[in-house]
Scaffold this motif. Structure first.
Motif, mmCIF file in Angstrom:
data_model
loop_
_atom_site.group_PDB
_atom_site.id
_atom_site.type_symbol
_atom_site.label_atom_id
_atom_site.label_comp_id
_atom_site.label_asym_id
_atom_site.label_seq_id
_atom_site.Cartn_x
_atom_site.Cartn_y
_atom_site.Cartn_z
ATOM 1 N N GLY A 69 0.669 -1.062 -0.070
ATOM 2 C CA GLY A 69 -0.296 -0.141 -0.115
ATOM 3 C C GLY A 69 0.427 1.301 -0.258
ATOM 4 O O GLY A 69 0.713 1.943 -0.687
ATOM 5 N N VAL A 110 -12.411 3.255 -2.231
ATOM 6 C CA VAL A 110 -11.463 1.854 -3.149
ATOM 7 C C VAL A 110 -12.121 0.264 -2.128
ATOM 8 O O VAL A 110 -11.511 -0.641 -2.781
ATOM 9 C CB VAL A 110 -9.332 2.010 -2.293
ATOM 10 N N ILE A 111 -12.393 0.885 -1.054
ATOM 11 C CA ILE A 111 -12.752 -0.502 -0.343
ATOM 12 C C ILE A 111 -14.146 -1.363 -0.929
ATOM 13 O O ILE A 111 -14.081 -2.050 -1.389
ATOM 14 C CB ILE A 111 -13.162 -0.346 1.214
ATOM 15 N N SER A 114 -13.856 -2.448 -4.431
ATOM 16 C CA SER A 114 -12.738 -3.557 -4.758
ATOM 17 C C SER A 114 -13.790 -4.618 -4.725
ATOM 18 O O SER A 114 -13.269 -5.309 -5.435
ATOM 19 C CB SER A 114 -11.991 -3.696 -3.672
ATOM 20 N N SER A 121 -10.581 -8.275 -1.180
ATOM 21 C CA SER A 121 -11.110 -6.875 -0.316
ATOM 22 C C SER A 121 -10.384 -6.417 1.248
ATOM 23 O O SER A 121 -10.033 -5.930 1.357
ATOM 24 C CB SER A 121 -12.241 -7.836 -0.168
ATOM 25 N N THR A 124 -7.379 -5.015 0.159
ATOM 26 C CA THR A 124 -7.578 -3.767 -0.029
ATOM 27 C C THR A 124 -7.223 -2.821 1.378
ATOM 28 O O THR A 124 -7.324 -1.724 1.428
ATOM 29 C CB THR A 124 -8.690 -3.568 -0.780
ATOM 30 N N THR A 128 -5.260 -0.367 2.767
ATOM 31 C CA THR A 128 -6.016 1.348 3.152
ATOM 32 C C THR A 128 -5.581 1.766 4.694
ATOM 33 O O THR A 128 -4.679 2.711 4.642
ATOM 34 C CB THR A 128 -7.445 1.233 2.795
ATOM 35 N N THR A 250 -5.919 -9.418 -6.961
ATOM 36 C CA THR A 250 -5.152 -8.110 -6.330
ATOM 37 C C THR A 250 -4.550 -6.692 -7.085
ATOM 38 O O THR A 250 -4.424 -6.657 -6.732
ATOM 39 C CB THR A 250 -4.284 -9.146 -6.118
ATOM 40 N N SER A 253 -7.313 -4.532 -6.608
ATOM 41 C CA SER A 253 -7.179 -3.647 -5.805
ATOM 42 C C SER A 253 -5.712 -2.823 -5.938
ATOM 43 O O SER A 253 -5.593 -2.059 -5.298
ATOM 44 C CB SER A 253 -6.957 -5.372 -4.654
ATOM 45 N N GLN A 254 -4.929 -3.716 -6.085
ATOM 46 C CA GLN A 254 -3.524 -2.903 -6.429
ATOM 47 C C GLN A 254 -3.909 -1.653 -7.324
ATOM 48 O O GLN A 254 -3.156 -0.076 -7.256
ATOM 49 C CB GLN A 254 -2.558 -3.360 -7.533
ATOM 50 N N LEU A 257 -5.525 0.772 -5.278
ATOM 51 C CA LEU A 257 -4.504 2.226 -4.554
ATOM 52 C C LEU A 257 -3.902 2.865 -5.270
ATOM 53 O O LEU A 257 -3.107 3.728 -4.746
ATOM 54 C CB LEU A 257 -3.771 0.496 -3.621
#
Length: 299
Positions: A69, A110-111, A114, A121, A124, A128, A250, A253-254, A257
């Motif tokens: 992150g 983002v949560i 995601s 999740s 993320t 975060t 993933t 998620s990235q 982020l």
């Protein structure tokens, strides 16, 4: 009536309404500016109830995700943002506005996104959380490195960040007590959406003349933020597909982020520390992030 309620409760609609209201009724924004910090603290208090400290175990894995992150949020994005901002706005409040954006934590959005985009999740949430904790340590030192007319001391910034990150994160544990938790979970999304809408309304309203004139500052801000969302996200997506660094979930998620910053956090921080002109990039970013999230959802 049901359709109207559904539209009004939609996150994207609420944020669009906030931008439009700021443009039309910006004269109301100035007296509301002192309240943005308290609204952000409330949003942080409620939204961080979705972060479970139980997910920190095993801690060795958590540290790796914290590191990821920080890498995406404070190294890759920050390096790009500072370089481009220095080229377009060498000094002054606009540059400091982009410094705040560069070193701000990722957006709380983002949560949920995601989950919507079938990302990882838990990854993320942890990344975060790590980014918000790191913000308290990183930001006071960062502002010492860049030129500004502000007379702020490092302790002033640390106190400010403690108010809007550390204290809400700690107090959010009290909202997870069984009798209270169901009510918080039911209203969390609505409070977060309308809280950010209030902050965006103030940021846009204080600087609406910039939007009306479509000045050089606005054009450069749009160009820079487009590069930091759409272009940066596209490049990372292509690189990951080529080199297979992480699995598809993933990667989602990235990507979030890497490209999504908290417009409420950046707008409030810019207003409180560097004045209304420094909040112009954050006002533009709120619109750009909204468009980018819609694009990802359609994609």
């Amino acid at each position: 009536m049901y359709l109207v309620q559904k539209i009004i409760r939609n996150r994207n609609t609420i944020l669009v309404m906030a931008v439009v209201a700021g443009m039309l009724f910006g004269n109301l924004a100035e007296p509301l500016e002192p309240y943005t910090i308290w609204v952000l603290a409330l949003v942080m208090l409620v939204s961080t109830t979705g972060i479970s400290f139980k997910s920190l175990v095993p801690f060795s894995n958590t540290l790796k995700i914290f590191g990821a992150g920080i890498l995406f949020n404070y190294v890759v994005f920050s390096a790009m943002a500072i370089l481009l901002a220095w080229l377009l706005f060498p000094v002054g409040p606009y540059f400091m506005g982009f410094v705040v954006i560069a070193f701000s934590p990722p957006g709380i959005a983002v949560i949920p996104f995601s989950q919507i985009l079938h990302g990882n999740s838990n990854y993320t949430i942890l990344a975060t959380l790590g980014s918000y904790i790191a913000a308290v340590l990183i930001l006071p030192w960062v502002f010492d490195l860049f030129p500004t007319e502000s007379s702020l001391q490092r302790t002033d910034i640390l106190i400010f960040l403690t108010k809007i990150i550390v204290v809400p994160l700690i107090l959010s544990r009290l909202l997870l007590i069984k009798p209270i938790k169901p009510y918080v979970e039911k209203s969390r999304g609505r409070i977060t959406d309308w809280g950010f809408a209030f902050i965006i309304f103030v940021a846009v309203g204080l600087n609406r003349h910039v939007f009306y004139e479509f000045s050089d500052v606005l054009f450069k801000s749009i160009l820079l933020l487009f590069a930091l969302t759409f272009v940066l996200g596209y490049i990372y997506d292509k690189l990951n597909r080529k080199f297979h660094w992480v699995d598809a979930k993933t990667e989602v998620s990235q990507n979030l982020l890497l490209t999504i910053k908290s417009s409420g956090f950046t707008a409030t921080t810019s207003l409180a520390l560097f004045g209304k002109e420094a909040a112009i990039p954050s006002a533009v970013m709120a619109i750009m992030v909204l468009v980018y999230l819609i694009y990802l959802s359609l994609k």
